[in-house]
Scaffold this motif. Structure first.
Motif, mmCIF file in Angstrom:
data_model
loop_
_atom_site.group_PDB
_atom_site.id
_atom_site.type_symbol
_atom_site.label_atom_id
_atom_site.label_comp_id
_atom_site.label_asym_id
_atom_site.label_seq_id
_atom_site.Cartn_x
_atom_site.Cartn_y
_atom_site.Cartn_z
ATOM 1 N N GLU A 97 0.791 -1.077 0.076
ATOM 2 C CA GLU A 97 0.075 0.123 -0.071
ATOM 3 C C GLU A 97 1.152 1.310 0.119
ATOM 4 O O GLU A 97 1.936 1.189 0.592
ATOM 5 C CB GLU A 97 -1.020 0.094 1.282
ATOM 6 C CG GLU A 97 -2.085 -1.075 1.139
ATOM 7 C CD GLU A 97 -2.604 -1.184 2.616
ATOM 8 O OE1 GLU A 97 -2.479 -0.092 3.684
ATOM 9 O OE2 GLU A 97 -3.305 -2.069 2.716
ATOM 10 N N VAL A 98 0.269 2.423 -0.685
ATOM 11 C CA VAL A 98 1.183 3.593 -0.366
ATOM 12 C C VAL A 98 0.978 3.928 1.177
ATOM 13 O O VAL A 98 -0.007 3.952 1.689
ATOM 14 C CB VAL A 98 0.382 4.911 -1.153
ATOM 15 C CG1 VAL A 98 0.964 5.976 -0.988
ATOM 16 C CG2 VAL A 98 0.347 4.405 -2.761
ATOM 17 N N PRO A 99 2.283 4.273 1.493
ATOM 18 C CA PRO A 99 2.207 4.517 3.213
ATOM 19 C C PRO A 99 1.054 5.441 3.700
ATOM 20 O O PRO A 99 1.060 6.856 2.956
ATOM 21 C CB PRO A 99 3.627 5.003 3.423
ATOM 22 C CG PRO A 99 4.302 4.265 2.536
ATOM 23 C CD PRO A 99 3.507 4.162 1.123
ATOM 24 N N PHE A 121 2.240 9.159 4.147
ATOM 25 C CA PHE A 121 2.466 10.287 3.325
ATOM 26 C C PHE A 121 0.823 10.716 2.866
ATOM 27 O O PHE A 121 0.840 11.789 2.191
ATOM 28 C CB PHE A 121 3.166 9.781 2.081
ATOM 29 C CG PHE A 121 4.408 9.423 2.174
ATOM 30 C CD1 PHE A 121 5.297 10.091 2.931
ATOM 31 C CD2 PHE A 121 4.803 7.967 1.765
ATOM 32 C CE1 PHE A 121 6.594 9.804 3.132
ATOM 33 C CE2 PHE A 121 6.225 7.505 1.986
ATOM 34 C CZ PHE A 121 7.038 8.664 2.694
ATOM 35 N N ARG A 122 0.122 10.252 3.305
ATOM 36 C CA ARG A 122 -1.456 10.698 2.980
ATOM 37 C C ARG A 122 -2.345 11.172 4.259
ATOM 38 O O ARG A 122 -3.198 11.845 3.733
ATOM 39 C CB ARG A 122 -1.936 9.544 2.188
ATOM 40 C CG ARG A 122 -1.364 9.372 0.988
ATOM 41 C CD ARG A 122 -2.038 8.068 0.473
ATOM 42 N NE ARG A 122 -1.857 6.682 1.126
ATOM 43 C CZ ARG A 122 -2.909 6.132 1.402
ATOM 44 N NH1 ARG A 122 -4.076 6.014 1.007
ATOM 45 N NH2 ARG A 122 -2.726 4.918 2.287
ATOM 46 N N PRO A 152 -3.067 19.805 4.142
ATOM 47 C CA PRO A 152 -3.576 19.733 2.707
ATOM 48 C C PRO A 152 -2.922 19.059 1.780
ATOM 49 O O PRO A 152 -1.773 18.586 2.008
ATOM 50 C CB PRO A 152 -3.542 21.285 2.305
ATOM 51 C CG PRO A 152 -2.454 21.954 3.499
ATOM 52 C CD PRO A 152 -2.760 21.043 4.628
ATOM 53 N N LYS A 153 -3.497 18.199 0.718
ATOM 54 C CA LYS A 153 -3.015 17.550 -0.184
ATOM 55 C C LYS A 153 -2.557 18.123 -1.302
ATOM 56 O O LYS A 153 -3.285 19.138 -1.690
ATOM 57 C CB LYS A 153 -4.174 16.261 -0.447
ATOM 58 C CG LYS A 153 -4.537 15.395 0.764
ATOM 59 C CD LYS A 153 -5.132 14.137 0.019
ATOM 60 C CE LYS A 153 -5.714 13.479 1.130
ATOM 61 N NZ LYS A 153 -4.594 13.099 2.354
ATOM 62 N N PHE A 154 -1.609 17.486 -2.033
ATOM 63 C CA PHE A 154 -1.199 18.031 -3.457
ATOM 64 C C PHE A 154 -1.535 17.026 -4.299
ATOM 65 O O PHE A 154 -1.326 15.785 -4.503
ATOM 66 C CB PHE A 154 0.662 18.135 -3.413
ATOM 67 C CG PHE A 154 1.048 18.474 -4.575
ATOM 68 C CD1 PHE A 154 0.508 19.304 -5.471
ATOM 69 C CD2 PHE A 154 2.103 17.854 -4.877
ATOM 70 C CE1 PHE A 154 1.079 19.513 -6.761
ATOM 71 C CE2 PHE A 154 2.730 18.127 -6.242
ATOM 72 C CZ PHE A 154 2.358 19.080 -7.200
ATOM 73 N N VAL A 155 -2.434 17.492 -5.252
ATOM 74 C CA VAL A 155 -2.995 16.814 -6.236
ATOM 75 C C VAL A 155 -2.480 17.321 -7.544
ATOM 76 O O VAL A 155 -2.617 18.379 -7.900
ATOM 77 C CB VAL A 155 -4.470 16.871 -6.393
ATOM 78 C CG1 VAL A 155 -5.059 15.870 -7.592
ATOM 79 C CG2 VAL A 155 -5.001 16.372 -4.904
ATOM 80 N N TYR A 156 -1.933 16.330 -8.283
ATOM 81 C CA TYR A 156 -1.180 16.476 -9.516
ATOM 82 C C TYR A 156 -1.551 15.476 -10.673
ATOM 83 O O TYR A 156 -1.335 14.218 -10.427
ATOM 84 C CB TYR A 156 0.318 16.677 -9.094
ATOM 85 C CG TYR A 156 1.023 17.255 -10.625
ATOM 86 C CD1 TYR A 156 1.286 18.260 -10.986
ATOM 87 C CD2 TYR A 156 1.767 16.167 -11.383
ATOM 88 C CE1 TYR A 156 1.787 18.788 -12.212
ATOM 89 C CE2 TYR A 156 2.456 16.507 -12.430
ATOM 90 C CZ TYR A 156 2.435 17.856 -12.769
ATOM 91 O OH TYR A 156 3.157 18.080 -13.879
ATOM 92 N N GLN A 193 -0.596 15.882 -14.044
ATOM 93 C CA GLN A 193 0.255 15.834 -15.445
ATOM 94 C C GLN A 193 0.978 14.738 -15.157
ATOM 95 O O GLN A 193 1.377 13.963 -14.050
ATOM 96 C CB GLN A 193 0.822 16.987 -15.504
ATOM 97 C CG GLN A 193 -0.008 18.098 -15.821
ATOM 98 C CD GLN A 193 -0.758 17.989 -17.033
ATOM 99 O OE1 GLN A 193 -0.326 17.641 -17.992
ATOM 100 N NE2 GLN A 193 -2.206 18.284 -16.883
ATOM 101 N N ASP A 194 1.673 14.098 -16.382
ATOM 102 C CA ASP A 194 2.638 13.053 -16.481
ATOM 103 C C ASP A 194 3.922 13.708 -16.903
ATOM 104 O O ASP A 194 4.175 14.007 -17.815
ATOM 105 C CB ASP A 194 2.208 12.109 -17.383
ATOM 106 C CG ASP A 194 2.904 10.783 -17.015
ATOM 107 O OD1 ASP A 194 3.585 10.730 -15.976
ATOM 108 O OD2 ASP A 194 2.493 9.697 -17.348
ATOM 109 N N LEU A 195 4.959 13.885 -15.924
ATOM 110 C CA LEU A 195 6.420 14.541 -16.322
ATOM 111 C C LEU A 195 6.799 13.513 -17.284
ATOM 112 O O LEU A 195 7.496 14.246 -18.420
ATOM 113 C CB LEU A 195 7.184 14.892 -15.076
ATOM 114 C CG LEU A 195 8.315 15.618 -15.342
ATOM 115 C CD1 LEU A 195 7.957 17.175 -15.778
ATOM 116 C CD2 LEU A 195 9.161 15.567 -14.346
ATOM 117 N N HIS A 196 6.843 12.497 -17.185
ATOM 118 C CA HIS A 196 7.591 11.341 -18.001
ATOM 119 C C HIS A 196 6.876 11.261 -19.496
ATOM 120 O O HIS A 196 5.696 11.147 -19.346
ATOM 121 C CB HIS A 196 7.942 10.222 -17.532
ATOM 122 C CG HIS A 196 9.333 10.346 -16.374
ATOM 123 N ND1 HIS A 196 10.474 10.521 -16.706
ATOM 124 C CD2 HIS A 196 8.890 10.331 -15.165
ATOM 125 C CE1 HIS A 196 11.064 10.620 -15.877
ATOM 126 N NE2 HIS A 196 10.485 10.542 -14.691
#
Lengths: 209, 209, 209
Positions: free
Chosen positions: C143-145, C148-149, C200-204, C206-209
């Motif tokens: 799971e995503v830890p 971090f969330r 607050p959450k950071f929601v992004y 876009q895909d950099l790669h």
């Protein structure tokens, strides 16, 4: 041939076998050749590396013997070309993987014994050496580690370690103890594979958080 | 400016760039601000930390220079507010990420050379420094590490390391070797990005277990 | 009873509580009993182990005190049979988990202070001790830890560490500083749980790669 020489030869067989099974896991995740090479190294040498880092036992084996990186990475890469043949050697690989488990365990116990650590830590060091490589492989393949779910893998390692530390306490000579511990662990592992033995599972469906 | 000073400045640029790309990965997983900060630190400093732990090379860089934690975590946090701008700087970031890869690699090689380790371990130390931060980022984002799957990333690091250790053997002076190794690695990485080069993949669909 | 004795008792309570919550996580992934045992050990002792490895502070606590492995693994195993009862003790466990967080943090800070490390590293050591066990648990559960969330977990640890290092600078005696730091951290954590506070959450997207 001394027991130490035999153990070293078995160790080389074991890291090659672990690297080759890691390569198949990499292939199931469609990794590229470099990924195959690296996953082979990490799986075969990761258990011993984590053990040495946790015990502060420097240098790590592949730092002292860099050829291990070439042997394990090379074995993993070779598997890319041998995978079709390996399907027919499934039984052989499961056997070598089982040998690797008990060999890694005994070597891990030896390291902790050499550092004068208590019995529980000796058994833990054996289990870390035997099992953590596969845990790293599964985490890097984004899977819940098989170790926590199946097939008496950790149990075999713990049994091998227990017998290995119990032997001298019972007055058995070192080489005989090693033979008994490895034979017992190997037998349990092969029986577990043959008859599908596993530990009871803990199934919990509530959400604490 | 000495080569060492230049390398240090490039290192600072590289850890900032790595922290900022880590922040974008955190944003794709909707992590909170603390998660962004921490993932930035782990991604930017994790490769060097794992290298030093594996080589027993204490203290780790961020223990000796705690400001690195603030710089990388701060850069990651700043990215929360700059993300919209960064979309237009995609090329710049891919370039800085490529610079980071070769800079980390050379610094990792230097550490291993300073410890008097064999050539294979020097190259491995370079690759661990260059690549493991991204592996930790991907594992913490619950993804199969990109490193094992794509884009010649590890290959670039290995090539850079190979040239860096080969230079002195060929009689080249140290600063020239460093420049050649980094230029070659950077070129290969940018070409791979431009033309979509990748290593062949190993696809295996049988189940050994 | 000295503050050190109290801290040690709280530490034992905390590792038992962490091991028991880890067992529930293992149950949600249908791990077997050995997996439950191991995940309990890793979660309860992993934060301190990672801290000591990163700081080069040997031997690790469970190497010096192997009984910790039995206590935490045993607590996790016992949870298999107590899970039904624990559902009614949800509040108690969330409270003990919060106590564990601040206790681990203070102990981690103490280790870094004892090594003469700078303030930022002291706070980082506290946070690593308090939070990394849960990160390892989540990674091994694929799971995503959570760290971090959600839920101000790391924030609580950082606040506790900040107060703990600020106290002596403000002329407060050590035991009082410890009490204030732990009480403040515990209060923030319980308020965050009660009122569902989060960063607050950071929601992004876009895909950099």
């Amino acid at each position: 041939m001394t027991p130490q020489t035999l153990l070293h030869i078995l160790y080389l067989v074991a890291i090659v076998a672990e690297a080759m099974t890691a390569a198949l896991a990499a292939g199931r995740r469609e990794m590229d050749w470099v990924g195959v090479f690296l996953l082979g190294c990490v799986t075969a040498l990761g258990g011993g590396s984590v053990r040495d880092v946790l015990l502060g036992n420097y240098p790590l084996s592949w730092v002292a013997h860099p050829s291990y990186l070439i042997v394990t990475g090379g074995a993993a890469l070779g598997t890319v070309f041998l995978a079709r043949v390996m399907d027919h050697l499934r039984q052989v690989f499961l056997f070598l993987d089982a040998v690797g488990l008990v060999v890694f365990t005994v070597i891990g116990c030896n390291v902790a014994i050499g550092l004068g650590l208590p019995v529980i830590v000796v058994i833990a060091a054996g289990m870390i050496t035997g099992c953590v490589g596969g845990v790293l492989r599964d985490v890097l393949c984004n899977e819940v580690p098989l170790l926590f779910r199946a097939e008496l893998y950790a149990t075999v390692s713990i049994l091998t370690g227990l017998l290995y530390v119990a032997g001298p306490l019972a007055g058995l000579p070192q080489p005989l103890t090693m033979a008994i511990a490895m034979a017992a662990g190997l037998t349990l592992r092969l029986l577990a594979l043959r008859f599908g033995w596993s530990m009871p599972k803990f199934v919990y469906t509530q959400d604490l958080h």
